[in-house]
Write a protein that holds these residues in place. Structure first.
Motif, mmCIF file in Angstrom:
data_model
loop_
_atom_site.group_PDB
_atom_site.id
_atom_site.type_symbol
_atom_site.label_atom_id
_atom_site.label_comp_id
_atom_site.label_asym_id
_atom_site.label_seq_id
_atom_site.Cartn_x
_atom_site.Cartn_y
_atom_site.Cartn_z
ATOM 1 N N LEU A 177 -20.942 7.097 7.984
ATOM 2 C CA LEU A 177 -19.926 8.501 8.321
ATOM 3 C C LEU A 177 -19.140 8.387 6.847
ATOM 4 N N ASP A 178 -18.159 8.544 6.751
ATOM 5 C CA ASP A 178 -17.596 9.952 5.612
ATOM 6 C C ASP A 178 -15.890 9.440 6.159
ATOM 7 N N ILE A 179 -14.865 8.846 5.243
ATOM 8 C CA ILE A 179 -13.972 9.050 6.138
ATOM 9 C C ILE A 179 -13.359 9.345 4.288
ATOM 10 N N ARG A 180 -12.348 10.206 4.755
ATOM 11 C CA ARG A 180 -11.254 11.248 3.505
ATOM 12 C C ARG A 180 -9.858 11.058 3.982
ATOM 13 N N GLN A 181 -8.762 9.856 3.591
ATOM 14 C CA GLN A 181 -7.816 10.372 3.884
ATOM 15 C C GLN A 181 -6.687 10.497 2.535
ATOM 16 N N LYS A 182 -5.781 10.778 3.057
ATOM 17 C CA LYS A 182 -4.514 11.918 2.318
ATOM 18 C C LYS A 182 -3.200 11.306 2.968
ATOM 19 N N ARG A 183 -2.423 10.626 2.528
ATOM 20 C CA ARG A 183 -1.445 9.687 2.818
ATOM 21 C C ARG A 183 -0.079 10.296 2.218
ATOM 22 N N GLU A 184 1.538 10.265 2.927
ATOM 23 C CA GLU A 184 2.630 11.507 1.922
ATOM 24 C C GLU A 184 3.093 10.068 1.236
ATOM 25 N N THR A 185 2.278 9.942 -0.324
ATOM 26 C CA THR A 185 2.516 8.725 -1.323
ATOM 27 C C THR A 185 3.190 9.636 -1.735
ATOM 28 N N ARG A 186 3.126 11.201 -2.670
ATOM 29 C CA ARG A 186 4.310 11.410 -3.972
ATOM 30 C C ARG A 186 5.621 11.849 -3.200
ATOM 31 N N ILE A 187 6.317 10.444 -3.813
ATOM 32 C CA ILE A 187 8.037 11.410 -2.288
ATOM 33 C C ILE A 187 9.656 10.693 -3.499
ATOM 34 N N ALA A 188 10.357 11.298 -3.809
ATOM 35 C CA ALA A 188 11.319 11.660 -4.444
ATOM 36 C C ALA A 188 12.508 10.944 -4.458
ATOM 37 N N ARG A 189 13.115 9.716 -5.060
ATOM 38 C CA ARG A 189 13.626 9.033 -4.428
ATOM 39 C C ARG A 189 15.427 8.564 -4.839
ATOM 40 N N ILE A 190 16.237 8.612 -4.376
ATOM 41 C CA ILE A 190 17.880 8.292 -5.127
ATOM 42 C C ILE A 190 18.350 7.626 -4.380
ATOM 43 N N ASN A 191 18.965 6.299 -4.584
ATOM 44 C CA ASN A 191 19.332 5.308 -4.084
ATOM 45 C C ASN A 191 20.658 4.917 -4.847
ATOM 46 N N LEU A 192 21.469 4.672 -4.179
ATOM 47 C CA LEU A 192 22.672 4.381 -5.089
ATOM 48 C C LEU A 192 23.692 2.955 -4.180
ATOM 49 N N THR A 193 23.957 1.822 -5.421
ATOM 50 C CA THR A 193 23.846 0.675 -4.529
ATOM 51 C C THR A 193 25.287 0.186 -4.677
ATOM 52 N N TYR A 194 26.606 -0.016 -4.266
ATOM 53 C CA TYR A 194 27.783 -0.786 -4.911
ATOM 54 C C TYR A 194 28.016 -2.370 -4.371
#
Length: 834
Positions: free
Chosen positions: A790-807
């Motif tokens: 068998l041969d498995i080729r898998q691509k996950r959603e790995t490129r993610i841009a994020r913004i976080n604010l902490t107060y």
């Protein structure tokens, strides 16, 4: 031999280490793909400036950071590091007036006198650095914890202020820890070995890979304080985990009065996601109340192509399967509790934590079937939906009593946890001819309705007795009672007349497990040597009952798990350690569950109630320089190693996933972890692991398995101090080809980037981050053994841009108590089904 270990012989050995370290750092810097360019207008460069830097005793200051400053405005012209002899040099420097500044951790910043550079080389008078402690009365010193630090028995990754951790889930943060990898099925490995025990706040999670991944995905990464990697745990810890323990420490407010923090974030890759959390703490007098709540919505995609061939007496059939997974999770996590000082020596408290989450999967699955990959005879289209709910709650009562002021203490923890997971999966298969539109048989609808419950009760007591200033005794006992109840209500419709019970798959499985454990640790401190000897005994009694078929598997066994830790100081900056431990891994509750879960008629998974525990003997030799550079060699032998494996049923032409006990696994690894400093504004950390895993199994699918491969992976973290108080962070990762059982895992690599800045007197922090910037992270696996191809080729959603604010708000002065609980070691083996 003893003479070779004396300090006067260490410089030559250390010089060799420096050369290796410098070489690796240069390679890491190149791979980082990040080389900020700073242009400085120079006149004719015509001179060399050199000198040396010494400590208060007149000895060389290795690794001190030197900066060449313009005398008129103290701006930095160039930076470098001192070598093993404390010497430094700046080449091709323009004529002008300069000063030298020297900095290193634990010492005051030191400046040279002003000097003038001209056409001739300049030798600066030796700089003498003084310990920072001498100026504590007049100077406020703020020290930031390094990203990675070595403690006596563990490696700690301080992610609390990491930029790249911003907006990530706990699972995504864990992937960035030194030596940690997560495969396509969310199985966690440490230093190239599977079988990791994951704890949260020193408490076992009792979760399977599947359910643990769901829990970590639904945990906001911003709630994590640190990740502890314990490759050889002492006897105080449960003996589970053949490659060690990963302990995730969650944040807890530590100030008096009323204070807290509020976090909100959003991210986008292929889909939108958001997260928010609130942490509160109130400490007044003898009372401390604390609580946190986090929520979020995550939608992610995972695309997989599975190509496999099945050969039997009628010929070879080729399957080319394309699957698109879309997973949506809405999570709500909470944790609150209180501590009360009944006296100066006694603290009692409670903690309540829980997870209230829902998941919904919509998957598309198309399988082309034929006599070759290029020739298709039939097509199966199996869209599916899976609706899940998670309702988990854990209660802890604790009491710690300091018997005297010499360190004698006793602590008690009582825990109760209940996990509820309800899953409803529907798989609807259409059967078409090669044109993809003409049906050759009626559709097949399969339903899996699987309510499951797990109940955990644990009681733990620990006693510490310092016998004298150098000798300490630790004793403890733990009792755990676990019950899992899984009820598969399988239904089928093959005629279009409606769902009916599928008697061949419907099953009810109940598993009970009782573990009684006791331990002791005896530690002794000598002048330059420390020794800790421990022994843990665990008696396990288990019963797996497949009620539908009246198939019962019972086991009862007693095991002893010795541990030995020896640490030898070789001078002020050199330490050598030798560790040994014996450990056990018991199969997860889901892996023991013999239920069959179909994706379609040719793809399914099945548990194995006959899995046996696996046992590991682990040895580690480690060297530490100056509490910062860590080098270790590990060897472990695991017997009856249970391994996830994909097998082929040639009669049914089906491929299925299960777990089997292989004969043995031998693992060797060489690990290096070191911080580095290029300039004052550019620091970082490097982790490198080279490892070799070999697997042996007799009569596996009619053959004898004997496979292994030398592999490596490394991670680098680069921290930059930019103008305007902006901080930047880059994380790089690379893993070479890896052999695991019958699988060959292709190389993986990625680069993450983040920025942060504080506002409003550092009460508000804004972080921007992008994971897998260049969209490179993939999971590609092949297997070719006996009937498996068998041969498995898998691509996950790995490129993610994020913004976080902490107060952050409220009072931030006085430290409060930080409590852990006692049920952490049991939750790691709970599993849920998609």
């Amino acid at each position: 031999m003893k003479m070779l270990l004396q300090d006067k012989y260490c410089p030559n050995f250390y010089t060799y280490i420096i050369y290796i370290r410098a070489f690796i750092i240069r390679i890491a810097a190149t791979i980082a793909l990040f080389a900020p360019t700073f242009s400085t207008a120079f006149a004719q460069t015509s001179t060399k400036i050199s000198g040396s830097v010494l400590n208060e005793a007149g000895k060389p200051m290795e690794f001190a950071t030197l900066s060449l400053l313009r005398a008129k405005d103290s701006s930095i012209v160039k930076g470098t590091m001192a070598d093993a002899n404390g010497k430094y040099a700046f080449d091709r420097i323009a004529a002008g007036d300069y000063m030298i500044a020297a900095t290193t951790m634990g010492y005051q910043k030191t400046y040279s006198a002003k000097f003038t550079a001209g056409a001739q080389a300049v030798t600066v008078a030796a700089l003498s650095m003084q310990p920072a402690s001498q100026s504590l009365k007049t100077v406020n010193i703020t020290a930031a914890k390094p990203l990675v630090e070595r403690k006596a028995d563990r490696l700690v990754m301080n992610v609390e202020n990491s930029i790249v951790a911003t907006g990530n889930s706990a699972l995504e943060v864990l992937e960035r820890a030194p030596g940690v990898t997560v495969d396509k099925d969310d199985n966690i490995s440490l230093q190239g070995k599977a079988g990791v025990t994951v704890m949260i706040n020193d408490k076992l999670t009792y979760l399977s890979a599947t359910q643990l991944a769901n829990l970590l995905r639904s945990t906001d990464g911003s709630t994590i304080q640190s990740i502890e990697l314990i490759t050889n745990p002492s006897s105080k810890y449960d003996a589970a985990g053949n490659s060690g323990i990963i302990n995730i420490k969650l944040k807890k407010n530590k100030q008096s009065g009323f204070n807290g923090s509020l976090t909100a974030g959003a991210g986008y890759g292929l889909n939108f996601r958001n997260n928010s959390s609130l942490n509160l703490n109130v400490k007044e007098g003898d009372w401390n109340f604390f609580g946190s709540f986090s929520r979020g919505d995550i939608k992610r995609e995972n695309n997989m192509n599975l190509r496999r061939t099945v050969t039997n007496n009628t010929g070879t059939t080729y399957f080319n399967q394309y699957t698109d997974f879309v997973n949506q999770v809405h999570f709500n996590n909470y944790r609150f509790g209180a501590d009360y000082n009944t006296s100066k020596r006694n603290v009692v408290g409670f903690i309540v934590s829980g997870d209230h989450s829902n998941g919904f999967d919509t998957n598309g699955n198309i399988t082309n079937i034929g006599p070759s990959f290029d020739r298709v005879d039939s097509v199966q289209n199996t869209p599916s939906t899976i609706d899940q709910s998670f309702r988990n709650i854990a209660l802890n009562l604790n009491d710690k009593f300091d018997i005297d002021t010499l360190g004698q203490s006793i602590s008690v923890d009582v825990d109760y946890s209940k996990f509820r997971n309800n899953s409803k999966g529907y798989y609807n298969t259409d059967f078409f001819l090669a044109d993809g539109t003409t049906r050759y048989r009626d559709p097949l609808l399969i339903a899996n309705i699987t309510p499951s419950k797990i109940t955990i009760n644990t009681q733990k007591v620990d006693y510490v007795k310092p016998i004298n200033k150098t000798l300490k005794l630790e004793l403890g006992a733990k009792f755990s009672f676990v019950k899992t109840d899984n009820d598969l209500q399988a239904k089928i419709d093959s005629t279009g007349s409606g769902l009916v019970d599928d008697a061949g798959r419907t099953n009810h499985f109940i598993y009970d497990e009782n573990i009684k454990a006791g331990y002791f640790n005896l530690s002794k401190e000598f002048k330059t040597t420390s020794v800790q000897l421990g022994l843990r005994a665990e008696h396990t009694k288990s019963k797996g009952d497949l009620i539908t078929t009246n198939n019962v598997v019972e086991r009862s066994y007693l095991n002893f798990f010795p541990t030995l830790f020896v640490n030898q100081k070789l001078g002020k900056k050199h330490e050598l350690g030798l560790n040994y431990s014996r450990r056990i891994d018991r199969p997860s509750y889901e892996d023991l569950n013999p239920f069959v879960y179909y994706l379609d008629q040719f793809t399914y998974s099945q548990g194995n109630p006959f899995l046996k525990p696996q046992y590991t003997n682990s040895f580690e030799l480690n060297y530490t320089y100056n509490k910062t550079i860590n080098l270790s060699f590990n060897y472990s032998h695991t017997s009856d190693v249970f391994t996830e494996i994909i097998l082929t049923d040639t009669a049914k032409k089906a491929t299925y996933q299960t777990n089997l006990n292989l004969n043995a696994q031998d693992s060797y690894s060489l690990n290096l972890n070191t911080p580095f400093t290029f300039w004052k504004w550019w620091t970082g950390n490097l982790t490198f692991t080279g490892f070799y895993n070999s697997f042996k199994a007799n009569d596996l699918l009619g053959g004898n398995l004997n496979r292994g491969r030398a592999s490596f992976f490394f991670k680098t973290t680069h921290n930059f101090l930019l103008p305007k108080e902006i901080k930047a962070e880059i994380v790089t990762f690379y893993q070479s080809n890896v052999t695991y059982g019958i699988y060959n895992i292709k190389p993986q690599y990625s680069i993450d980037l983040g920025f942060s800045r504080s506002f409003l007197s550092k009460k508000l922090n804004v972080k921007l981050a992008v994971s897998d910037v260049f969209w490179m992270r993939r999971n590609n696996i092949t297997a070719n053994y006996q009937t498996v191809d068998l041969d498995i080729r898998q691509k996950r959603e790995t490129r993610i841009a994020r913004i976080n604010l902490t107060y952050n708000f409220g009072n931030t002065k006085i430290k409060a108590r930080n409590r852990q609980t006692g049920a952490d070691d049991e939750s790691n083996r709970v599993k849920s089904r998609n």
